[in-house]
Design a protein around this motif. Structure first.
Motif, PDB file in Angstrom:
ATOM      1  N   ALA A  13       0.831  -1.359   0.048  1.00 43.15           N
ATOM      2  CA  ALA A  13      -0.101   0.025  -0.089  1.00 43.15           C
ATOM      3  C   ALA A  13       0.973   1.278  -0.077  1.00 43.15           C
ATOM      4  O   ALA A  13       0.443   2.288  -0.708  1.00 43.15           O
ATOM      5  CB  ALA A  13      -0.852  -0.006   1.234  1.00 43.15           C
ATOM      6  N   LEU A  14       1.848   0.962   0.847  1.00 48.15           N
ATOM      7  CA  LEU A  14       2.664   2.222   0.805  1.00 48.15           C
ATOM      8  C   LEU A  14       3.531   2.628  -0.362  1.00 48.15           C
ATOM      9  O   LEU A  14       3.547   3.767  -1.047  1.00 48.15           O
ATOM     10  CB  LEU A  14       3.675   2.072   1.840  1.00 48.15           C
ATOM     11  CG  LEU A  14       3.491   2.451   3.407  1.00 48.15           C
ATOM     12  CD1 LEU A  14       4.613   2.001   4.255  1.00 48.15           C
ATOM     13  CD2 LEU A  14       2.805   3.914   3.615  1.00 48.15           C
ATOM     14  N   VAL A  16       2.191   1.763  -3.615  1.00 45.45           N
ATOM     15  CA  VAL A  16       1.364   2.385  -4.322  1.00 45.45           C
ATOM     16  C   VAL A  16       0.912   3.774  -4.334  1.00 45.45           C
ATOM     17  O   VAL A  16       0.840   4.565  -5.021  1.00 45.45           O
ATOM     18  CB  VAL A  16      -0.186   1.562  -4.439  1.00 45.45           C
ATOM     19  CG1 VAL A  16      -1.057   2.282  -5.219  1.00 45.45           C
ATOM     20  CG2 VAL A  16       0.241   0.019  -4.863  1.00 45.45           C
ATOM     21  N   VAL A  17       0.887   4.181  -3.008  1.00 43.68           N
ATOM     22  CA  VAL A  17       0.552   5.540  -2.564  1.00 43.68           C
ATOM     23  C   VAL A  17       1.972   6.319  -3.222  1.00 43.68           C
ATOM     24  O   VAL A  17       1.727   7.493  -3.667  1.00 43.68           O
ATOM     25  CB  VAL A  17       0.206   5.494  -1.072  1.00 43.68           C
ATOM     26  CG1 VAL A  17       0.196   7.191  -0.780  1.00 43.68           C
ATOM     27  CG2 VAL A  17      -0.806   5.065  -0.592  1.00 43.68           C
ATOM     28  N   GLY A  18       3.087   5.859  -2.763  1.00 37.67           N
ATOM     29  CA  GLY A  18       4.156   6.566  -3.133  1.00 37.67           C
ATOM     30  C   GLY A  18       4.364   6.903  -4.705  1.00 37.67           C
ATOM     31  O   GLY A  18       4.674   7.994  -5.215  1.00 37.67           O
ATOM     32  N   ALA A  20       1.698   6.877  -6.893  1.00 37.45           N
ATOM     33  CA  ALA A  20       0.884   7.628  -7.210  1.00 37.45           C
ATOM     34  C   ALA A  20       1.128   9.203  -7.042  1.00 37.45           C
ATOM     35  O   ALA A  20       0.875  10.113  -7.987  1.00 37.45           O
ATOM     36  CB  ALA A  20      -0.584   7.358  -6.598  1.00 37.45           C
ATOM     37  N   THR A  21       1.928   9.374  -5.914  1.00 40.37           N
ATOM     38  CA  THR A  21       2.126  10.589  -5.483  1.00 40.37           C
ATOM     39  C   THR A  21       3.197  11.368  -6.493  1.00 40.37           C
ATOM     40  O   THR A  21       3.307  12.374  -7.111  1.00 40.37           O
ATOM     41  CB  THR A  21       2.397  11.001  -4.174  1.00 40.37           C
ATOM     42  OG1 THR A  21       1.567  10.344  -3.177  1.00 40.37           O
ATOM     43  CG2 THR A  21       2.922  12.236  -3.720  1.00 40.37           C
ATOM     44  N   PHE A  69      -6.442  12.259  -4.540  1.00 41.34           N
ATOM     45  CA  PHE A  69      -6.633  11.058  -3.564  1.00 41.34           C
ATOM     46  C   PHE A  69      -7.820  10.680  -2.834  1.00 41.34           C
ATOM     47  O   PHE A  69      -8.388   9.680  -2.820  1.00 41.34           O
ATOM     48  CB  PHE A  69      -5.453  11.286  -2.400  1.00 41.34           C
ATOM     49  CG  PHE A  69      -4.198  10.542  -2.769  1.00 41.34           C
ATOM     50  CD1 PHE A  69      -3.812   9.556  -2.837  1.00 41.34           C
ATOM     51  CD2 PHE A  69      -3.273  11.715  -3.042  1.00 41.34           C
ATOM     52  CE1 PHE A  69      -2.628   8.915  -3.091  1.00 41.34           C
ATOM     53  CE2 PHE A  69      -1.896  11.112  -3.340  1.00 41.34           C
ATOM     54  CZ  PHE A  69      -1.568   9.860  -3.340  1.00 41.34           C
ATOM     55  N   LEU A  72      -9.692   9.175  -5.845  1.00 34.43           N
ATOM     56  CA  LEU A  72      -9.094   7.338  -5.403  1.00 34.43           C
ATOM     57  C   LEU A  72      -9.670   6.842  -4.382  1.00 34.43           C
ATOM     58  O   LEU A  72      -9.923   5.525  -4.489  1.00 34.43           O
ATOM     59  CB  LEU A  72      -7.600   7.463  -5.328  1.00 34.43           C
ATOM     60  CG  LEU A  72      -6.617   7.738  -6.674  1.00 34.43           C
ATOM     61  CD1 LEU A  72      -5.229   7.547  -6.252  1.00 34.43           C
ATOM     62  CD2 LEU A  72      -7.044   6.928  -7.683  1.00 34.43           C
ATOM     63  N   SER A  73      -9.832   7.090  -3.380  1.00 31.60           N
ATOM     64  CA  SER A  73     -10.594   6.638  -2.262  1.00 31.60           C
ATOM     65  C   SER A  73     -11.995   6.033  -2.580  1.00 31.60           C
ATOM     66  O   SER A  73     -12.465   5.337  -2.001  1.00 31.60           O
ATOM     67  CB  SER A  73     -10.728   7.669  -1.038  1.00 31.60           C
ATOM     68  OG  SER A  73     -11.624   8.720  -1.089  1.00 31.60           O
ATOM     69  N   GLN A 275      -1.950   9.071 -14.972  1.00 32.86           N
ATOM     70  CA  GLN A 275      -2.020   8.834 -13.635  1.00 32.86           C
ATOM     71  C   GLN A 275      -2.692   7.412 -13.451  1.00 32.86           C
ATOM     72  O   GLN A 275      -2.064   6.501 -12.760  1.00 32.86           O
ATOM     73  CB  GLN A 275      -2.578   9.822 -12.837  1.00 32.86           C
ATOM     74  CG  GLN A 275      -1.859  11.132 -12.895  1.00 32.86           C
ATOM     75  CD  GLN A 275      -2.733  12.351 -12.109  1.00 32.86           C
ATOM     76  OE1 GLN A 275      -2.171  13.468 -11.974  1.00 32.86           O
ATOM     77  NE2 GLN A 275      -3.832  11.913 -12.059  1.00 32.86           N
ATOM     78  N   LEU A 279      -0.780   4.089 -12.192  1.00 33.51           N
ATOM     79  CA  LEU A 279      -1.361   3.593 -11.010  1.00 33.51           C
ATOM     80  C   LEU A 279      -1.893   2.024 -11.025  1.00 33.51           C
ATOM     81  O   LEU A 279      -1.484   1.132 -10.461  1.00 33.51           O
ATOM     82  CB  LEU A 279      -2.476   4.190 -10.527  1.00 33.51           C
ATOM     83  CG  LEU A 279      -3.085   3.900  -9.348  1.00 33.51           C
ATOM     84  CD1 LEU A 279      -2.112   3.818  -7.992  1.00 33.51           C
ATOM     85  CD2 LEU A 279      -4.313   4.640  -8.936  1.00 33.51           C
TER      86      LEU A 279
END
Length: 310
Positions: A13-14, A16-18, A20-21, A69, A72-73, A275, A279
């Protein structure tokens, strides 16, 4: 095992978030204006500003990131700036072509690498071994953007055996699959050779030979089975690399997959599509790696213990 899964899922998860950012900031800091790409250079300033406001590009970068984000949520990837279609719909259309190409490349890699690595290990130091390692070095060194056109010149324009590009004609999958699978075959061949050489020195292999079994039976029935774990691990880790290589391969062969969609979106400065595509590719990459870790931990409890302790 539950703790091991929790650690791996948190790490995934970290990542994927990284990703995306980073993609968000790199896109917005890259020279080029999507509004200019949509309206052209001679559009009036008022029209440009109106479109910029309509697309939300006039807001501060931090506010855009928070909104991204937030969407995305809710599993909302937004709409394409170019076609105004939902990004998820575009990705769903292109995903089967990329999955087909990746699966075919994987088949090519396994069919080439297994016998090559087995023969190299069984004939260590001989001509077969040197030839297999030469192929491995060559296959890992040749980039897709050079091998693809070379295959087109030889087998499409020269011999006329396969189509030059596209996905519709019969045999159109062959050249892209060979292009994408060659590098993976080279890596796997070396891995199979190394794992088999280590396994062939075990005591039970000597026992099998002492019983009078043929060399091919010793290698296939006994050594290969026990050498399969590190090979499967490398194979799983390299599956994600196939998706990265597919971007170049799909562009060379005009293969209508995620790679070609990504290149088209970058050229058009279509931020939501870029994006969303990156992703999705990162999600697939992380998922494959996580499943490989879980499979390895299930097969070898020592890995599970180390992962839980870390």
């Amino acid at each position: 095992m539950i703790r091991f899964l929790a650690v791996r899922l948190s790490s995934a998860a970290l990542v994927v978030v990284g990703v995306a950012t980073l993609v968000f900031f790199f896109l917005h800091l890259t020279p080029g204006d999507p509004v200019e790409a949509l309206l052209g250079e001679h559009a009036r300033p008022a029209d440009r500003q109106a479109l910029r406001v309509a697309l939300g590009l006039d807001r501060p970068l931090g506010e855009q990131l928070v909104g991204y984000f937030a969407n995305l949520s809710q599993l909302d990837l937004g709409r394409s700036l170019y076609s105004r279609r939902p990004v998820a719909e575009l990705l769903w259309e292109r995903l089967p072509a990329t999955a087909e190409l990746a699966a075919a490349a994987l088949v090519v890699a396994v069919v080439v690498a297994l016998p090559l690595g087995m023969v190299a290990a069984a004939r260590r130091g001989g001509g077969w071994d040197r030839g297999a390692m030469a192929f491995s070095l060559l296959g890992a060194s040749i980039p897709n953007f050079w091998l693809g056109p070379l295959l087109i010149l030889a087998f499409s324009l020269g011999l006329g055996w396969f189509p030059v590009s596209g996905r519709e004609a019969a045999g159109s999958l062959v050249l892209p699959a060979v292009t994408l699978g060659t590098a993976l075959a080279a890596i796997l061949a070396r891995m199979v050779r190394g794992a088999l050489i280590e396994t062939l020195h075990e005591e039970y292999i000597r026992t099998a030979r002492a019983k009078g079994l043929a060399e091919w039976a010793v290698v296939v029935r006994h050594a290969l089975r026990n050498a399969a774990l590190p090979v499967i691990t490398v194979l799983g880790l390299q599956l994600g690399a196939l998706l990265g290589g597919a971007v170049v391969t799909e562009t060379v062969f005009a293969w209508p997959g995620l790679g070609q969609l990504l290149v088209e979106a970058i050229q058009r400065r279509d931020y939501p599509v870029v994006q969303g595509t990156v992703l999705l590719i990162s999600l697939l990459y992380v998922a494959v790696n996580a499943l490989t870790d879980v499979a390895y931990a299930w097969a070898d409890p020592r890995v599970r213990l180390r992962g839980g302790a870390g």
